[in-house]
Design an enzyme around this catalytic site. Structure first.
Site, PDB file in Angstrom:
ATOM      1  N   ARG A 261       0.849  -1.193   0.000  1.00  0.00           N
ATOM      2  CA  ARG A 261       0.000   0.000   0.000  1.00  0.00           C
ATOM      3  C   ARG A 261       0.890   1.251   0.000  1.00  0.00           C
ATOM      4  O   ARG A 261       1.885   1.313   0.727  1.00  0.00           O
ATOM      5  CB  ARG A 261      -0.951   0.003   1.196  1.00  0.00           C
ATOM      6  CG  ARG A 261      -1.906  -1.179   1.204  1.00  0.00           C
ATOM      7  CD  ARG A 261      -3.096  -0.951   2.116  1.00  0.00           C
ATOM      8  NE  ARG A 261      -3.985   0.095   1.587  1.00  0.00           N
ATOM      9  CZ  ARG A 261      -5.131   0.449   2.162  1.00  0.00           C
ATOM     10  NH1 ARG A 261      -5.513  -0.141   3.281  1.00  0.00           N
ATOM     11  NH2 ARG A 261      -5.887   1.382   1.635  1.00  0.00           N
TER      12      ARG A 261
ATOM     13  N   GLN B  98      -5.752  10.144   2.657  1.00  0.00           N
ATOM     14  CA  GLN B  98      -5.233   9.840   3.994  1.00  0.00           C
ATOM     15  C   GLN B  98      -3.834  10.405   4.209  1.00  0.00           C
ATOM     16  O   GLN B  98      -3.435  10.636   5.357  1.00  0.00           O
ATOM     17  CB  GLN B  98      -5.223   8.322   4.232  1.00  0.00           C
ATOM     18  CG  GLN B  98      -6.611   7.727   4.384  1.00  0.00           C
ATOM     19  CD  GLN B  98      -6.581   6.218   4.520  1.00  0.00           C
ATOM     20  OE1 GLN B  98      -5.546   5.584   4.315  1.00  0.00           O
ATOM     21  NE2 GLN B  98      -7.721   5.638   4.860  1.00  0.00           N
TER      22      GLN B  98
ATOM     23  N   GLU C  17     -14.951   4.290  -1.841  1.00  0.00           N
ATOM     24  CA  GLU C  17     -15.229   3.087  -1.048  1.00  0.00           C
ATOM     25  C   GLU C  17     -16.501   2.378  -1.531  1.00  0.00           C
ATOM     26  O   GLU C  17     -16.698   1.191  -1.265  1.00  0.00           O
ATOM     27  CB  GLU C  17     -15.384   3.450   0.430  1.00  0.00           C
ATOM     28  CG  GLU C  17     -14.090   3.807   1.132  1.00  0.00           C
ATOM     29  CD  GLU C  17     -13.200   2.601   1.388  1.00  0.00           C
ATOM     30  OE1 GLU C  17     -13.736   1.505   1.609  1.00  0.00           O
ATOM     31  OE2 GLU C  17     -11.971   2.760   1.349  1.00  0.00           O
TER      32      GLU C  17
ATOM     33  N   ARG D  40     -14.613  -5.058   1.168  1.00  0.00           N
ATOM     34  CA  ARG D  40     -15.536  -4.499   0.182  1.00  0.00           C
ATOM     35  C   ARG D  40     -15.811  -5.480  -0.963  1.00  0.00           C
ATOM     36  O   ARG D  40     -16.888  -5.467  -1.542  1.00  0.00           O
ATOM     37  CB  ARG D  40     -14.990  -3.191  -0.383  1.00  0.00           C
ATOM     38  CG  ARG D  40     -14.612  -2.139   0.642  1.00  0.00           C
ATOM     39  CD  ARG D  40     -15.782  -1.573   1.398  1.00  0.00           C
ATOM     40  NE  ARG D  40     -15.361  -0.518   2.312  1.00  0.00           N
ATOM     41  CZ  ARG D  40     -16.019  -0.148   3.398  1.00  0.00           C
ATOM     42  NH1 ARG D  40     -17.161  -0.731   3.707  1.00  0.00           N
ATOM     43  NH2 ARG D  40     -15.560   0.806   4.182  1.00  0.00           N
TER      44      ARG D  40
END
Length: 407
Positions: free
Chosen positions: A104, A152, A294, A366
């Site tokens: 990530r 973020q 999201e 998700r």
């Protein structure tokens, strides 16, 4: 139905409470893997976090210190929100997590902190494993960041910025920052804790140095977590009401309502909560999901069941989420029979008759939500791993089974 609190709000409230000048209470927090690991990370660096009561978590700030080790799991909020706080600690704080967490993106926040004088060791890719060598303070000042990969990066720096000696003036340079509502949530919550934040200049955030107040944070139900349940109403022509929804929200409820309405739902808000009613008919849409990325997996599932093609764009950054969500959705929807074209920043989905398949979740909550939605309309959709939903909603399997049983 009722759902636990917002992951995004819970994570921000925990960090702000940890950096405050007095005790705080977080009411109706989300208890899930991400937030439990966040609480554990704060404890590791010297914050007293009492999470014994599911409804009220209590935090007592203390001197931040190392040595400490923080397990980020697969949580972007932890790997991006806690290193700036760890830079305020006296001592060394090490960060690592699940294997995929090392993939990530993290480099922009690492480089921004280095430009502010923080000593950090990172992997060759600029990410995990990460070691922050805290000096007890961060001078702060001005920093430039490319936050096109994740909002973020900005939120993580802003949350700790009031504790920097000179505060922070943070400038974004690069393609647009995604998930703008999450940035607004960060600045709203900073102000609610007493910080002075100026965001009047586009792509520039100025935070003045000063104390953060301890306070009571009341966490809203999680809007992203509600998406598959709202989608269930739409797929079945039924109705779902999310109870406890506030009259005014810090989450992007307006954008959610627009999307679900375009897809064929009727959405209303009353004293009972937020209600989504399905007509039994789903429509294809063309949408920019950059502010609500999201929702992409659940919206993609609805698009695969619609009466016409959909094009979902503006979400290149979700390739760096728990998995490469664009590639994963293209693969799994294709396995189920949909015709999917993959773009750099999204998908085109042409509905076709769908059939049973084993749906890979890629350890991504998700992706499991998307499979559950399709499974309401297509027999034989089997998830390879529903346990991944514990990341943000451990109760998901029981809630989903209960919802279907009640219908």
């Amino acid at each position: 139905m009722r759902l636990p609190g917002s992951k995004s709000m819970t994570a921000r409230a925990l960090v702000l409470a940890a950096l405050a000048d007095g005790p705080s209470v977080v009411e109706r927090p989300l208890r899930a893997r991400d937030t439990e690991l966040m609480a554990a990370g704060l404890r590791a660096i010297g914050v007293a976090v009492d999470s014994s009561d599911d409804e009220r978590w209590r935090l007592e700030p203390g001197p931040l210190r190392g040595p400490a080790r923080v397990d980020v799991g697969l949580a972007g909020t932890i790997m991006r929100f806690l290193p700036p706080a760890a830079a305020l600690a006296e001592g060394t704080v090490e960060f690592d997590g699940d294997p995929h967490a090392r993939n990530r993106p993290l480099r922009p926040i690492v480089e921004a902190l280095r430009s502010l004088g923080v000593s950090i060791d990172a992997s060759a890719t600029g990410g995990l494993p990460l070691t922050v060598r805290g000096a007890g303070l961060v001078e702060g000042g001005e920093a430039v960041i490319d936050a096109s990969g994740s909002s973020q990066f900005v939120s993580g720096l802003l949350l700790s910025a009031p504790r920097f000696t000179k505060g922070l003036v943070l400038r974004h340079e690069g393609p647009p920052v995604p998930s703008a509502p999450h940035l607004r949530m960060t600045t709203h919550m900073l102000r609610a804790a007493g910080a002075v934040v100026d965001e009047s200049v586009p792509d520039v955030w100025a935070v003045e140095p000063g104390p953060l107040r301890g306070r009571t944070w009341v966490i809203e139900p999680d809007l992203s977590g509600a998406a598959p349940f709202f989608a269930a109403a739409m797929v079945t022509g039924g109705s779902v009401t999310l109870g406890g929804w506030p009259a005014e929200s810090w989450q992007p409820v307006g954008r959610l309502v627009e999307l679900l309405t375009a897809l064929g739902a009727e959405v209303t808000q009353s004293a009972d909560g937020l209600t989504v009613r399905g007509s039994g008919q789903l429509h294809g849409i063309t949408a920019d999901l950059s502010e609500v990325s999201e929702l992409t997996p659940v919206v993609s599932a609805l698009a695969a069941l619609a009466d016409g093609p959909s094009e979902l764009r503006g979400v290149e950054h979700i390739r760096g989420h728990e998995t490469d969500r664009i590639a994963a959705l293209a693969t799994e929807l294709g396995k189920a029979g949909a015709e999917v074209t993959e773009f750099r920043d999204g998908l085109r989905i042409e509905p076709r008759p769908l059939h049973q398949t084993d749906w890979e979740t890629y350890a991504d909550h998700r992706m499991a939500h998307a499979a559950a939605v399709i499974g309401l309309a297509v027999p034989g959709i089997t998830l390879t791993d529903v346990g991944c939903t514990s990341k943000t909603l451990p109760e998901f399997p029981e809630l989903w089974a209960g919802l279907v049983a009640r219908s």
